[in-house]
Enzyme design. Sequence first.
Site, PDB file in Angstrom:
ATOM      1  N   SER A  27       0.817  -1.215   0.000  1.00  0.00           N
ATOM      2  CA  SER A  27       0.000   0.000   0.000  1.00  0.00           C
ATOM      3  C   SER A  27       0.846   1.258   0.000  1.00  0.00           C
ATOM      4  O   SER A  27       1.706   1.447   0.872  1.00  0.00           O
ATOM      5  CB  SER A  27      -0.864   0.053   1.265  1.00  0.00           C
ATOM      6  OG  SER A  27      -1.775  -0.992   1.265  1.00  0.00           O
ATOM      7  N   HIS A  58      -3.621   0.340  -5.146  1.00  0.00           N
ATOM      8  CA  HIS A  58      -3.167  -1.009  -5.497  1.00  0.00           C
ATOM      9  C   HIS A  58      -3.432  -1.273  -6.969  1.00  0.00           C
ATOM     10  O   HIS A  58      -4.194  -2.161  -7.333  1.00  0.00           O
ATOM     11  CB  HIS A  58      -3.893  -2.077  -4.680  1.00  0.00           C
ATOM     12  CG  HIS A  58      -3.599  -2.007  -3.223  1.00  0.00           C
ATOM     13  ND1 HIS A  58      -2.462  -2.521  -2.675  1.00  0.00           N
ATOM     14  CD2 HIS A  58      -4.272  -1.444  -2.210  1.00  0.00           C
ATOM     15  CE1 HIS A  58      -2.456  -2.289  -1.376  1.00  0.00           C
ATOM     16  NE2 HIS A  58      -3.550  -1.641  -1.070  1.00  0.00           N
ATOM     17  N   HIS A  81      -5.798  -8.798  -1.499  1.00  0.00           N
ATOM     18  CA  HIS A  81      -5.864  -8.930  -0.043  1.00  0.00           C
ATOM     19  C   HIS A  81      -7.018  -9.826   0.377  1.00  0.00           C
ATOM     20  O   HIS A  81      -8.065  -9.860  -0.284  1.00  0.00           O
ATOM     21  CB  HIS A  81      -6.079  -7.554   0.610  1.00  0.00           C
ATOM     22  CG  HIS A  81      -4.923  -6.621   0.430  1.00  0.00           C
ATOM     23  ND1 HIS A  81      -4.838  -5.752  -0.622  1.00  0.00           N
ATOM     24  CD2 HIS A  81      -3.809  -6.436   1.181  1.00  0.00           C
ATOM     25  CE1 HIS A  81      -3.707  -5.064  -0.522  1.00  0.00           C
ATOM     26  NE2 HIS A  81      -3.068  -5.445   0.559  1.00  0.00           N
ATOM     27  N   TYR A  83      -8.893  -9.128   2.836  1.00  0.00           N
ATOM     28  CA  TYR A  83     -10.017  -8.275   3.242  1.00  0.00           C
ATOM     29  C   TYR A  83     -10.890  -7.839   2.080  1.00  0.00           C
ATOM     30  O   TYR A  83     -12.007  -7.370   2.275  1.00  0.00           O
ATOM     31  CB  TYR A  83      -9.545  -7.054   4.049  1.00  0.00           C
ATOM     32  CG  TYR A  83      -8.606  -6.088   3.340  1.00  0.00           C
ATOM     33  CD1 TYR A  83      -9.052  -5.265   2.324  1.00  0.00           C
ATOM     34  CD2 TYR A  83      -7.277  -6.013   3.713  1.00  0.00           C
ATOM     35  CE1 TYR A  83      -8.191  -4.385   1.688  1.00  0.00           C
ATOM     36  CE2 TYR A  83      -6.408  -5.133   3.096  1.00  0.00           C
ATOM     37  CZ  TYR A  83      -6.870  -4.328   2.076  1.00  0.00           C
ATOM     38  OH  TYR A  83      -6.015  -3.468   1.445  1.00  0.00           O
ATOM     39  N   GLU A  84     -10.382  -7.998   0.847  1.00  0.00           N
ATOM     40  CA  GLU A  84     -11.218  -7.679  -0.321  1.00  0.00           C
ATOM     41  C   GLU A  84     -12.207  -8.812  -0.596  1.00  0.00           C
ATOM     42  O   GLU A  84     -13.055  -8.676  -1.476  1.00  0.00           O
ATOM     43  CB  GLU A  84     -10.341  -7.474  -1.554  1.00  0.00           C
ATOM     44  CG  GLU A  84      -9.422  -6.270  -1.462  1.00  0.00           C
ATOM     45  CD  GLU A  84      -8.405  -6.262  -2.584  1.00  0.00           C
ATOM     46  OE1 GLU A  84      -8.703  -5.681  -3.648  1.00  0.00           O
ATOM     47  OE2 GLU A  84      -7.329  -6.852  -2.418  1.00  0.00           O
ATOM     48  N   ALA A 111       2.682  -1.812   4.172  1.00  0.00           N
ATOM     49  CA  ALA A 111       2.435  -0.734   5.130  1.00  0.00           C
ATOM     50  C   ALA A 111       1.960  -1.411   6.409  1.00  0.00           C
ATOM     51  O   ALA A 111       1.215  -2.394   6.346  1.00  0.00           O
ATOM     52  CB  ALA A 111       1.355   0.199   4.609  1.00  0.00           C
ATOM     53  N   MET A 208      -1.954  -6.303   7.068  1.00  0.00           N
ATOM     54  CA  MET A 208      -3.009  -7.157   6.501  1.00  0.00           C
ATOM     55  C   MET A 208      -2.539  -7.926   5.260  1.00  0.00           C
ATOM     56  O   MET A 208      -3.344  -8.211   4.371  1.00  0.00           O
ATOM     57  CB  MET A 208      -4.227  -6.303   6.154  1.00  0.00           C
ATOM     58  CG  MET A 208      -4.775  -5.510   7.345  1.00  0.00           C
ATOM     59  SD  MET A 208      -6.116  -4.407   6.861  1.00  0.00           S
ATOM     60  CE  MET A 208      -6.257  -3.369   8.321  1.00  0.00           C
ATOM     61  N   SER A 209      -1.271  -8.254   5.193  1.00  0.00           N
ATOM     62  CA  SER A 209      -0.785  -8.950   3.987  1.00  0.00           C
ATOM     63  C   SER A 209       0.430  -9.787   4.327  1.00  0.00           C
ATOM     64  O   SER A 209       0.621 -10.219   5.455  1.00  0.00           O
ATOM     65  CB  SER A 209      -0.408  -7.917   2.915  1.00  0.00           C
ATOM     66  OG  SER A 209       0.708  -7.143   3.340  1.00  0.00           O
ATOM     67  N   ASN A 232       1.726   4.279  10.826  1.00  0.00           N
ATOM     68  CA  ASN A 232       0.985   4.819  11.979  1.00  0.00           C
ATOM     69  C   ASN A 232       1.363   4.031  13.211  1.00  0.00           C
ATOM     70  O   ASN A 232       1.829   2.895  13.115  1.00  0.00           O
ATOM     71  CB  ASN A 232      -0.524   4.679  11.735  1.00  0.00           C
ATOM     72  CG  ASN A 232      -0.918   3.250  11.437  1.00  0.00           C
ATOM     73  OD1 ASN A 232      -0.799   2.796  10.293  1.00  0.00           O
ATOM     74  ND2 ASN A 232      -1.335   2.520  12.450  1.00  0.00           N
ATOM     75  N   HIS A 244      -6.998   5.082   6.025  1.00  0.00           N
ATOM     76  CA  HIS A 244      -6.265   4.595   4.842  1.00  0.00           C
ATOM     77  C   HIS A 244      -5.544   5.744   4.132  1.00  0.00           C
ATOM     78  O   HIS A 244      -4.456   5.546   3.586  1.00  0.00           O
ATOM     79  CB  HIS A 244      -7.242   3.884   3.904  1.00  0.00           C
ATOM     80  CG  HIS A 244      -6.578   3.171   2.756  1.00  0.00           C
ATOM     81  ND1 HIS A 244      -5.641   2.174   2.931  1.00  0.00           N
ATOM     82  CD2 HIS A 244      -6.717   3.329   1.423  1.00  0.00           C
ATOM     83  CE1 HIS A 244      -5.234   1.737   1.745  1.00  0.00           C
ATOM     84  NE2 HIS A 244      -5.863   2.429   0.813  1.00  0.00           N
TER      85      HIS A 244
HETATM   86  N1  HPA Z   1      -3.014  -2.205  11.390  1.00  0.00           N
HETATM   87  C1  HPA Z   1      -3.145  -3.092  10.389  1.00  0.00           C
HETATM   88  N2  HPA Z   1      -2.728  -2.851   9.147  1.00  0.00           N
HETATM   89  C2  HPA Z   1      -2.163  -1.667   8.890  1.00  0.00           C
HETATM   90  C3  HPA Z   1      -2.002  -0.692   9.889  1.00  0.00           C
HETATM   91  C4  HPA Z   1      -2.452  -0.984  11.208  1.00  0.00           C
HETATM   92  O1  HPA Z   1      -2.344  -0.170  12.153  1.00  0.00           O
HETATM   93  N3  HPA Z   1      -1.407   0.374   9.304  1.00  0.00           N
HETATM   94  C5  HPA Z   1      -1.197   0.042   7.991  1.00  0.00           C
HETATM   95  N4  HPA Z   1      -1.657  -1.191   7.738  1.00  0.00           N
END
Ligand code: HPA
Length: 279
Positions: A27, A58, A81, A83-84, A111, A208-209, A232, A244
């Site tokens: 990402s 993406h 992903h 989550y998609e 990320a 998440m990957s 973050n 995001h």
């Molecule tokens: N959590 C999960 N996935 C992420 C985060 C997070 O804080 N930041 C970027 N991808």
Amino acid sequence: MINISEAAESLRARLPSVPRVAVVLGSGLGHIADEVEDATVVPFKEIPGFIHSGVKGHDGRFVAGRLQGGGEVLFQAGRYHVYEGHPLDVVVAPVRVLAALGVDVLILTNAAGGIDGVLGPGDLVLLDDHINMMFRSPLIGPVKPGEVRFPDMSCPYDPELQALAMEVAESLGIPLSRGTYAAVTGPSYETAAEVKMLANMGANVVGMSTVPEVLVGRAAGLRCMGFSMVTNKGTGLGSEPIGHNEVMQVGRTVGARLGLVLAGLIGALDGASQSVGTK
Ligand code: HPA
């Protein structure tokens, strides 16, 4: 079900040659592929069976060419992903295609949120281990061609390549720490309690990957590496809610540093292909 050999042959036919190093850009990091010279670009949608990814930032495509420093590379900018709603065999199909093409080093980037309290936006972390909090594996089911049934996971991230990455980052004066990545399905970010739990489990970053791809990469005998760009602080550790857009923004501004490390690393790998590149 994506036909891996058909997809690999269609990609091979478009590439002047197959580099030995492939890099999956996560990402906000797709712009790193714009640095490639003499680029050959193959959008996912031109590969049989590949579907449009759909997540902002993406834009799925393969980009082959040369980086500053001379290293040949095949970038995969964008990924599928969990989550998609994609089944795991779709999530890992690009990695299976890379393995079928014959790449031998697979570098995964992502990320991630920092969950050990020290890490914050812009920090780079070299992965030395992971915890699979997705609670599922793309290796369940019949063993795929070229993969093993029970891959060893004592060193999912190649120690020799980790040492090389640390050397390259140091020579560039780019801070790089090492840590454990916890993979979750998302798409919601973690609760503060979940972040505490992950920290107690020994994870340093969460995202998440990556883990499904490493599982397949190792099963196929690829030498894997992972880099997290912290976008973050984990929930409860920072003052801002996580969004995001912020994740994408940090990727754009900080990705250049990761691009430099990748270029140095891939140049060194190409230069040392006799000693470092053998499986
Ligand atoms: N959590 C999960 N996935 C992420 C985060 C997070 O804080 N930041 C970027 N991808």
